[in-house]
Design a protein around this motif. Structure first.
Motif, PDB file in Angstrom:
ATOM      1  N   ASP A  86     -10.858  -1.164  -1.379  1.00  6.14           N
ATOM      2  CA  ASP A  86      -9.426  -0.999  -1.124  1.00  6.14           C
ATOM      3  C   ASP A  86      -8.899   0.295  -1.718  1.00  6.14           C
ATOM      4  OD1 ASP A  86      -9.823  -2.048  -3.707  1.00  6.14           O
ATOM      5  OD2 ASP A  86      -7.826  -2.930  -3.753  1.00  6.14           O
ATOM      6  N   VAL A  87      -9.448   0.690  -2.871  1.00  8.76           N
ATOM      7  CA  VAL A  87      -9.015   1.933  -3.506  1.00  8.76           C
ATOM      8  C   VAL A  87      -9.429   3.138  -2.667  1.00  8.76           C
ATOM      9  CG1 VAL A  87      -9.313   3.433  -5.517  1.00  8.76           C
ATOM     10  CG2 VAL A  87      -9.023   0.968  -5.823  1.00  8.76           C
ATOM     11  N   GLN A  88     -10.667   3.173  -2.223  1.00  5.83           N
ATOM     12  CA  GLN A  88     -11.123   4.341  -1.470  1.00  5.83           C
ATOM     13  C   GLN A  88     -10.462   4.416  -0.093  1.00  5.83           C
ATOM     14  OE1 GLN A  88     -15.391   3.950  -1.690  1.00  5.83           O
ATOM     15  NE2 GLN A  88     -15.542   2.649   0.111  1.00  5.83           N
ATOM     16  N   ARG A  89     -10.187   3.285   0.505  1.00  2.00           N
ATOM     17  CA  ARG A  89      -9.489   3.298   1.797  1.00  2.00           C
ATOM     18  C   ARG A  89      -8.085   3.876   1.656  1.00  2.00           C
ATOM     19  NH1 ARG A  89     -11.281  -2.699   4.078  1.00  2.00           N
ATOM     20  NH2 ARG A  89     -13.127  -2.004   5.254  1.00  2.00           N
ATOM     21  N   ARG A  90      -7.368   3.429   0.636  1.00  2.00           N
ATOM     22  CA  ARG A  90      -6.015   3.946   0.428  1.00  2.00           C
ATOM     23  C   ARG A  90      -6.049   5.423   0.073  1.00  2.00           C
ATOM     24  NH1 ARG A  90      -1.644   2.335  -4.332  1.00  2.00           N
ATOM     25  NH2 ARG A  90      -0.039   3.807  -3.632  1.00  2.00           N
ATOM     26  N   LEU A  91      -6.973   5.808  -0.795  1.00  2.00           N
ATOM     27  CA  LEU A  91      -7.075   7.209  -1.192  1.00  2.00           C
ATOM     28  C   LEU A  91      -7.344   8.106   0.012  1.00  2.00           C
ATOM     29  CD1 LEU A  91      -7.333   9.469  -3.306  1.00  2.00           C
ATOM     30  CD2 LEU A  91      -9.750   8.849  -3.537  1.00  2.00           C
ATOM     31  N   ALA A  93      -6.842   7.510   3.191  1.00  2.00           N
ATOM     32  CA  ALA A  93      -5.721   7.485   4.122  1.00  2.00           C
ATOM     33  C   ALA A  93      -4.602   8.427   3.667  1.00  2.00           C
ATOM     34  CB  ALA A  93      -5.190   6.063   4.263  1.00  2.00           C
ATOM     35  N   GLU A  94      -4.258   8.360   2.396  1.00  2.00           N
ATOM     36  CA  GLU A  94      -3.173   9.201   1.895  1.00  2.00           C
ATOM     37  C   GLU A  94      -3.589  10.662   1.787  1.00  2.00           C
ATOM     38  OE1 GLU A  94      -0.770   7.803  -1.278  1.00  2.00           O
ATOM     39  OE2 GLU A  94      -1.006   5.682  -0.739  1.00  2.00           O
ATOM     40  N   GLU A 143     -14.284   3.962   9.251  1.00  2.00           N
ATOM     41  CA  GLU A 143     -14.237   2.556   8.851  1.00  2.00           C
ATOM     42  C   GLU A 143     -15.571   2.105   8.285  1.00  2.00           C
ATOM     43  OE1 GLU A 143     -13.293  -1.869  10.766  1.00  2.00           O
ATOM     44  OE2 GLU A 143     -12.847  -0.048  11.899  1.00  2.00           O
ATOM     45  N   LEU A 172      -1.121  11.465  -6.315  1.00  2.00           N
ATOM     46  CA  LEU A 172      -0.789  10.371  -5.400  1.00  2.00           C
ATOM     47  C   LEU A 172      -0.283   9.123  -6.102  1.00  2.00           C
ATOM     48  CD1 LEU A 172      -3.749  10.612  -2.850  1.00  2.00           C
ATOM     49  CD2 LEU A 172      -1.358  11.255  -2.476  1.00  2.00           C
ATOM     50  N   ILE A 174      -2.243   6.745  -7.309  1.00  2.00           N
ATOM     51  CA  ILE A 174      -3.147   5.637  -6.980  1.00  2.00           C
ATOM     52  C   ILE A 174      -4.057   5.373  -8.173  1.00  2.00           C
ATOM     53  CG2 ILE A 174      -4.978   4.836  -5.432  1.00  2.00           C
ATOM     54  CD1 ILE A 174      -3.860   6.699  -3.295  1.00  2.00           C
TER      55      ILE A 174
END
Length: 267
Positions: A86-91, A93-94, A143, A172, A174
């Motif tokens: 979840d952390v790497q996906r958000r990072l 994306a932003e 993905e 960011l 995060i």
């Protein structure tokens, strides 16, 4: 002096990626004197092993900026940490919102698997490096790349400098990751709280070594914490300003065998 820890690129090896005979002799002399020696790098263990094979530095090593500790002789992962999905996906994306041409690579399985996003062009892909054991390369969509935790997440945008990516990632807000640079043309993202210093502290605790008895060598931003942690932090003559500031001493450049020069003096 009970432990000597050294970065690899820009520190242990010369600019032509060779390990000099003088440096080999210095580490052997240290080991013969009963001093532990350790390679600690942003590289992965398979790559570190290919460089130090046949030298006193074979044995435990630290790869991926502290995220994996491997016994090179046994080819066994002793410890590893990862960035949560979840952390790497958000990072990513932003970061992509800021850098639309950003590409990602997930390094997994103790550094033995590179899962690159389609379109990524890397300077240090496993196929371009000598390896001590086989390494797997995969290519997929974003993905797939971000679907499993990463020991190191590489983010690259050839239109922007790594320093720009680093500043953006740090701004960011995060949690859950630690970002740094090493002189390579990309941002290196690891698990929160994981640095070369943290890995060195883990090994010092395991080996009952006081940080005051550690000598560490480095040249770049990803070495700063380690240089501060060691009783004697030594920056290379070619080191970045941040590494010089963190160190207790500055030696000759990597091309002048600066690491060997210090070890010889201390011995």
């Amino acid at each position: 002096m009970r432990l000597i820890a050294t970065d690899v690129d820009g520190t242990l090896i010369r600019s032509d990626h060779t390990l000099s005979a003088r440096t080999r002799r210095a580490f052997q002399a240290a080991r013969d004197a009963g001093i532990r020696v350790l390679a600690i790098s942003g590289r992965q263990p398979y790559s570190i092993g290919a460089i130090v094979q046949g030298t006193a530095l074979m044995g435990p090593c630290v790869g991926s900026n502290g995220a994996v500790i491997t016994d090179l002789d046994a080819r066994q992962v002793l410890w590893q940490a990862t960035v949560a999905v979840d952390v790497q996906r958000r990072l990513v994306a932003e970061m992509t919102a800021l850098f639309p041409t950003l590409k990602a690579v997930s390094v997994r399985d103790g550094g033995d698997l590179y899962f690159a996003e389609a379109g990524y062009q890397g300077l240090a892909d496993p196929g371009e490096l000598e390896t001590l054991w086989p390494v797997t390369q995969r290519i997929g969509d974003r993905e797939e790349v971000l679907a499993a935790p990463s020991g190191k997440l590489v983010l690259r945008d050839d239109h922007h400098e790594p320093a720009d990516l680093l500043a953006a990632a740090r701004g960011l807000g995060i949690d859950g990751f630690h970002a740094t640079t090493s002189g390579a043309p990309f941002l290196e993202v690891g698990p929160v709280g994981v640095t070369k210093a943290a890995a060195l502290a883990r090994l010092c605790d395991r080996w009952c070594i006081d940080p005051a008895d550690v000598v560490a060598f480095g040249d770049n931003l990803n070495d700063v914490e380690m240089l501060r942690f060691a009783g004697l932090g030594v920056a290379m003559g070619n080191a970045e300003p941040e590494a010089r500031e963190a160190a207790d001493r500055v030696t000759l450049t990597n091309n002048e065998d600066g690491v060997a020069a210090v070890i010889e003096t201390l011995l």
